[in-house]
Each structure stands twice: as C-alpha cells, then as structure tokens.
Design an enzyme around this catalytic site. Structure first.
Site, PDB file in Angstrom:
ATOM      1  N   ASP A   1       0.811  -1.217   0.000  1.00 55.07           N
ATOM      2  CA  ASP A   1       0.000   0.000   0.000  1.00 55.07           C
ATOM      3  C   ASP A   1       0.846   1.269   0.000  1.00 55.07           C
ATOM      4  O   ASP A   1       0.304   2.375   0.010  1.00 55.07           O
ATOM      5  CB  ASP A   1      -0.947   0.015   1.209  1.00 55.07           C
ATOM      6  CG  ASP A   1      -1.986  -1.094   1.134  1.00 55.07           C
ATOM      7  OD1 ASP A   1      -2.547  -1.286   0.035  1.00 55.07           O
ATOM      8  OD2 ASP A   1      -2.224  -1.762   2.157  1.00 55.07           O
ATOM      9  N   ASP A   2       2.163   1.113  -0.004  1.00 58.53           N
ATOM     10  CA  ASP A   2       3.053   2.269   0.045  1.00 58.53           C
ATOM     11  C   ASP A   2       3.179   2.883  -1.347  1.00 58.53           C
ATOM     12  O   ASP A   2       3.607   2.230  -2.302  1.00 58.53           O
ATOM     13  CB  ASP A   2       4.433   1.828   0.549  1.00 58.53           C
ATOM     14  CG  ASP A   2       5.351   3.015   0.789  1.00 58.53           C
ATOM     15  OD1 ASP A   2       5.509   3.408   1.939  1.00 58.53           O
ATOM     16  OD2 ASP A   2       5.891   3.539  -0.206  1.00 58.53           O
ATOM     17  N   LEU A   3       2.808   4.151  -1.456  1.00 55.46           N
ATOM     18  CA  LEU A   3       2.807   4.803  -2.764  1.00 55.46           C
ATOM     19  C   LEU A   3       4.213   4.921  -3.335  1.00 55.46           C
ATOM     20  O   LEU A   3       4.411   4.813  -4.558  1.00 55.46           O
ATOM     21  CB  LEU A   3       2.154   6.182  -2.675  1.00 55.46           C
ATOM     22  CG  LEU A   3       2.005   6.943  -4.001  1.00 55.46           C
ATOM     23  CD1 LEU A   3       1.194   6.132  -5.000  1.00 55.46           C
ATOM     24  CD2 LEU A   3       1.363   8.310  -3.759  1.00 55.46           C
TER      25      LEU A   3
END
Length: 222
Positions: A164-166
């Site tokens: 989920d880390d951009l």
C-alpha cells in the site's frame, strides 16, 4: 517456531534480486549498493517505537521531532512507555502539541502495554511477520504500514513488501516503464519473484522513486 534473526545478508539479497529481475537489476546497478541498516543490531523498545510512530504521523520530521522533544521533557524521560507517559495528564500532553487523536492513541498503547498486550523485542524474535502485524494493528493509530516499517527498519525482516506504500508503487511504475503505478494486488503478483528478499527490493524501489522525485518512506519507528 524458529527464532528470527534481526537482519540478513544484504549481499546475498542483492545478488538474488539481480538474478530474478532484470529490470530491477538495471536500477540497482545505477543506484549502487545499499548498506545494511545499523538499527538491526541495536536494542529497542517496541512500545517506545510505536509511541514515536504515532507522534510522527502526518507531520514533517522537524515538527514531529519538536513535539517528541517536548513530550520527553514533560515526562522526564527519553523512553515513551506506559509508566513514563502516565506521569502526565492529558492537558500537559496536549500542551506539548499532541493532538486529541494522537493522545487517545498513546493512551490506548499505554493501556495495552501495561496489560502485556504489546510483545517485547525478545518475544518478537519468535514471532513471524504476520503474527507481529496481528498483535500490533489493534492499537489505535497503528496500521499495517507502520508495523511493516518496524519489521523492515528495526527487526530487519527480509521479506516484507508494503504493497500500500505509494513510494514503492511509484518505484515499480518507473522500473517497469508504466504510465500508472500498479495496484496493491498487481504489486503482490509483481513482487512474488523477489521473495524471500522483498524488503531489500522495497528499499531499492523507494530509492527509484526518490530518483524520480516521488519520495520514499518516512519510517516512524526510529
């Protein structure tokens, strides 16, 4: 359950990734070798790390560090824990710049810690990654990403991929020459080839994103 070492052989990890992913390998050569994180071999208190993570959320590093410094002065300790945080009432902590939501999170963390609900670093050595995540995400203000940062930067677990880390998704976008970042599901599939060194791949992907001006992680458990 085997005991998990803190840290791993980063040269072996780099060699594995270079052989498994030609596109990532090109960026690894361009960026150069990375060093093992020295925090892997330092003792730490998970409660203190989580408390700092809470205080750093949604703030610049400088602003958060200022608030943390004020809290340390108020409690008379550089160790943020149930007993030390309990020395100050809510009004005192709010005067340090702690928001209402963060204060509630700190109180919840303190309560769980005092009841033995937060595993120690020693105990975490015998827990797998998912067990640690499941133990910590019930704490108010602590999400999966925060625990993943602790797993990577403090426990030195080798196979963590924060999907989920951009920053990581932007890194993959650039590595693969795509117009948009991959979805979390697509990143799970894309990253399967990096196992069992997905943490090391993540570190490189953050740096690829940095090189593109997209930014990398801001670990909050230091």
């Amino acid at each position: 359950m085997p005991r998990h070492a803190r840290g791993f052989d980063v040269a072996e990890a780099a060699d594995w990734l270079a052989r498994r992913d030609r596109r990532l390998a090109g960026w690894m050569r361009r960026l150069g070798p990375l060093e093992a994180d020295p925090r892997w071999h330092r003792s730490f208190d998970p409660v203190d790390a989580l408390a700092r993570a809470i205080l750093f959320q949604q703030l610049s590093g400088k602003a958060a560090a200022t608030i943390v410094g004020r809290v340390e002065v108020a409690i008379g300790s550089q160790r943020l824990h149930a007993d030390t945080l309990g020395r100050c009432d809510d009004a005192t902590l709010r005067a340090c710049g702690v928001s209402g939501n963060k204060l509630a999170a700190l109180r919840d963390l303190s309560l769980r810690a005092s009841q033995g609900g937060i595993p120690s670093a020693r105990r975490m050595a015998w827990m797998d990654d998912q067990a640690i995540i499941e133990a910590l995400v019930p704490v108010r203000g602590i999400g999966r990403w925060t625990v993943e940062m602790l797993l990577i930067f403090r426990l030195g677990r080798p196979d963590v991929l924060p999907v989920d880390d951009l920053g990581i998704r932007k890194g993959v976008q650039r590595v693969d020459g795509q117009t948009t970042p991959p979805t979390a599901r697509a990143l799970v599939e894309r990253g399967a080839r990096w196992a069992p060194y997905r943490s090391w791949a993540s570190l490189y992907l953050w740096r690829v994103a940095d090189a593109a001006g997209e930014g990398g992680p801001t670990p909050r458990s230091s």
